[in-house]
Design an enzyme around this catalytic site. Structure first.
Site, mmCIF file in Angstrom:
data_model
loop_
_atom_site.group_PDB
_atom_site.id
_atom_site.type_symbol
_atom_site.label_atom_id
_atom_site.label_comp_id
_atom_site.label_asym_id
_atom_site.label_seq_id
_atom_site.Cartn_x
_atom_site.Cartn_y
_atom_site.Cartn_z
ATOM 1 N N GLY A 44 0.822 -1.218 0.000
ATOM 2 C CA GLY A 44 0.000 0.000 0.000
ATOM 3 C C GLY A 44 0.846 1.254 0.000
ATOM 4 O O GLY A 44 2.077 1.194 -0.110
ATOM 5 N N LYS A 124 -13.254 -8.353 10.233
ATOM 6 C CA LYS A 124 -12.425 -9.567 10.386
ATOM 7 C C LYS A 124 -10.947 -9.216 10.218
ATOM 8 O O LYS A 124 -10.091 -9.717 10.945
ATOM 9 C CB LYS A 124 -12.813 -10.615 9.344
ATOM 10 C CG LYS A 124 -14.088 -11.358 9.688
ATOM 11 C CD LYS A 124 -14.326 -12.435 8.650
ATOM 12 C CE LYS A 124 -15.609 -13.171 8.919
ATOM 13 N NZ LYS A 124 -15.985 -14.060 7.805
ATOM 14 N N TYR A 176 -10.850 -0.846 14.282
ATOM 15 C CA TYR A 176 -9.395 -0.657 14.234
ATOM 16 C C TYR A 176 -8.762 -0.857 15.597
ATOM 17 O O TYR A 176 -9.385 -0.577 16.613
ATOM 18 C CB TYR A 176 -9.086 0.762 13.763
ATOM 19 C CG TYR A 176 -8.562 0.828 12.351
ATOM 20 C CD1 TYR A 176 -7.214 0.635 12.095
ATOM 21 C CD2 TYR A 176 -9.402 1.102 11.296
ATOM 22 C CE1 TYR A 176 -6.717 0.709 10.808
ATOM 23 C CE2 TYR A 176 -8.920 1.182 10.009
ATOM 24 C CZ TYR A 176 -7.577 0.982 9.765
ATOM 25 O OH TYR A 176 -7.094 1.069 8.499
HETATM 26 O O1 LIG Z 1 -7.455 -7.341 4.096
HETATM 27 C C1 LIG Z 1 -6.568 -6.618 3.645
HETATM 28 C C2 LIG Z 1 -6.817 -5.275 3.265
HETATM 29 C C3 LIG Z 1 -5.800 -4.506 2.768
HETATM 30 N N1 LIG Z 1 -4.557 -5.021 2.628
HETATM 31 C C4 LIG Z 1 -3.463 -4.201 2.097
HETATM 32 O O2 LIG Z 1 -3.169 -3.158 3.018
HETATM 33 C C5 LIG Z 1 -2.605 -2.072 2.292
HETATM 34 C C6 LIG Z 1 -3.275 -0.777 2.711
HETATM 35 O O3 LIG Z 1 -2.665 0.274 2.037
HETATM 36 P P1 LIG Z 1 -3.429 1.508 1.378
HETATM 37 O O4 LIG Z 1 -2.534 2.124 0.368
HETATM 38 O O5 LIG Z 1 -4.812 1.120 0.969
HETATM 39 O O6 LIG Z 1 -3.619 2.471 2.602
HETATM 40 P P2 LIG Z 1 -2.560 3.324 3.437
HETATM 41 O O7 LIG Z 1 -1.166 2.965 3.125
HETATM 42 O O8 LIG Z 1 -2.924 4.759 3.351
HETATM 43 O O9 LIG Z 1 -2.970 2.791 4.876
HETATM 44 C C7 LIG Z 1 -2.077 2.704 5.940
HETATM 45 O O10 LIG Z 1 -2.193 3.828 6.748
HETATM 46 C C8 LIG Z 1 -3.419 4.006 7.423
HETATM 47 C C9 LIG Z 1 -3.710 2.792 8.265
HETATM 48 O O11 LIG Z 1 -4.971 2.975 8.847
HETATM 49 C C10 LIG Z 1 -3.706 1.530 7.420
HETATM 50 O O12 LIG Z 1 -3.914 0.385 8.215
HETATM 51 C C11 LIG Z 1 -2.386 1.441 6.735
HETATM 52 O O13 LIG Z 1 -2.331 0.339 5.855
HETATM 53 C C12 LIG Z 1 -2.803 -2.383 0.808
HETATM 54 O O14 LIG Z 1 -1.592 -2.799 0.231
HETATM 55 C C13 LIG Z 1 -3.806 -3.520 0.804
HETATM 56 O O15 LIG Z 1 -3.733 -4.362 -0.338
HETATM 57 C C14 LIG Z 1 -4.282 -6.321 3.007
HETATM 58 O O16 LIG Z 1 -3.157 -6.806 2.875
HETATM 59 N N2 LIG Z 1 -5.300 -7.074 3.526
#
Ligand SMILES: O=c1ccn([C@@H]2O[C@H](COP(=O)(O)OP(=O)(O)O[C@H]3OC[C@@H](O)[C@H](O)[C@H]3O)[C@@H](O)[C@H]2O)c(=O)[nH]1
Length: 201
Positions: A44, A124, A176
């Site tokens: 992410g 979950k 969260y």
């Molecule tokens: O069930 C899931 C959901 C999401 N993800 C991954 O988690 C990552 C989240 O990254 P995003 O780019 O959507 O979001 P961000 O980097 O902005 O979030 C980050 O900062 C804010 C926090 O609240 C988040 O928990 C953190 O991931 C993504 O790579 C997504 O694919 C999982 O691996 N499992």
């Protein structure tokens, strides 16, 4: 040895025990002074920048576990194939067993359009996913950082918010990790941990 203690505020008995010892693998002759670091959600936005920073240190090995719900391999393309980097397609609601020294737990849908897409799955991910990562930390003796969100305060009426402020909370904020959500687990195992809440302006 576990010891019974009385919690002064409500008279409840709680059990305190010393933290488990780190994995013996960490001290084995095969351990090459590298710090093995797991970043969940590392594909992410924040996770991939964290990976860039961690990979700058040549003593670090970085493992990313991500289900690519909102993240992308593209964010990590410069590291794919690097000998100190591994990428695993993994959903944190399922257990993961990897030998690591540190865990940065960032896996969660982060913005409303995504976390409202399947609210049950989001809960979950927050609850079971976080418990899985806390369990992994305990099993292998790793330090863990849990990333939370300013959404735990919902639409706050106070600025800045302290941990004493409960906020106007919505379901994503409820799900969260926040201090009190993981408090009982961490207190039970006396585990080193940090919880941080992100707020973007
Ligand atoms: O069930 C899931 C959901 C999401 N993800 C991954 O988690 C990552 C989240 O990254 P995003 O780019 O959507 O979001 P961000 O980097 O902005 O979030 C980050 O900062 C804010 C926090 O609240 C988040 O928990 C953190 O991931 C993504 O790579 C997504 O694919 C999982 O691996 N499992």
């Amino acid at each position: 040895m576990a010891q019974k203690e009385t919690n002064g505020s409500n008279g409840e008995h709680t059990t305190s025990r010393p933290p488990p010892t780190p994995s013996p693998l960490r001290f084995s002759k095969f351990f090459q002074a590298n710090l093995r670091i797991l970043v969940t959600g590392g594909a992410g936005f924040i996770g991939s920048h964290l990976v860039d920073k961690l990979m700058e240190n040549e003593k670090h090995e970085v493992i990313v576990a991500d289900n690519f719900f909102t993240g992308s391999k593209d964010n990590l393309k410069k590291w794919i194939g690097h000998p100190r980097f591994e990428l695993i397609r993994h959903d944190v609601t399922q257990p993961l067993l990897v030998e690591v020294d540190q865990i940065y737990h960032l896996a969660c849908p982060a913005s409303p359009i995504f976390y409202k897409h399947n609210p049950v799955k989001t809960i979950k991910t927050n609850v079971i996913g976080t418990l899985n990562m806390l369990g992994l930390a305990k099993r292998v003796g790793a330090r863990i950082l849990l990333t939370s969100t300013s959404e735990v305060y919902g639409d706050p009426l106070e600025h800045p918010q302290t941990e004493a402020y409960w906020g106007n909370v919505n379901p994503i904020g409820e799900g969260y990790p926040r201090g009190e959500h993981t408090h009982s687990w961490v207190r039970h195992y006396s585990w080193p941990h940090f919880i941080t809440e992100f707020e973007f302006q």
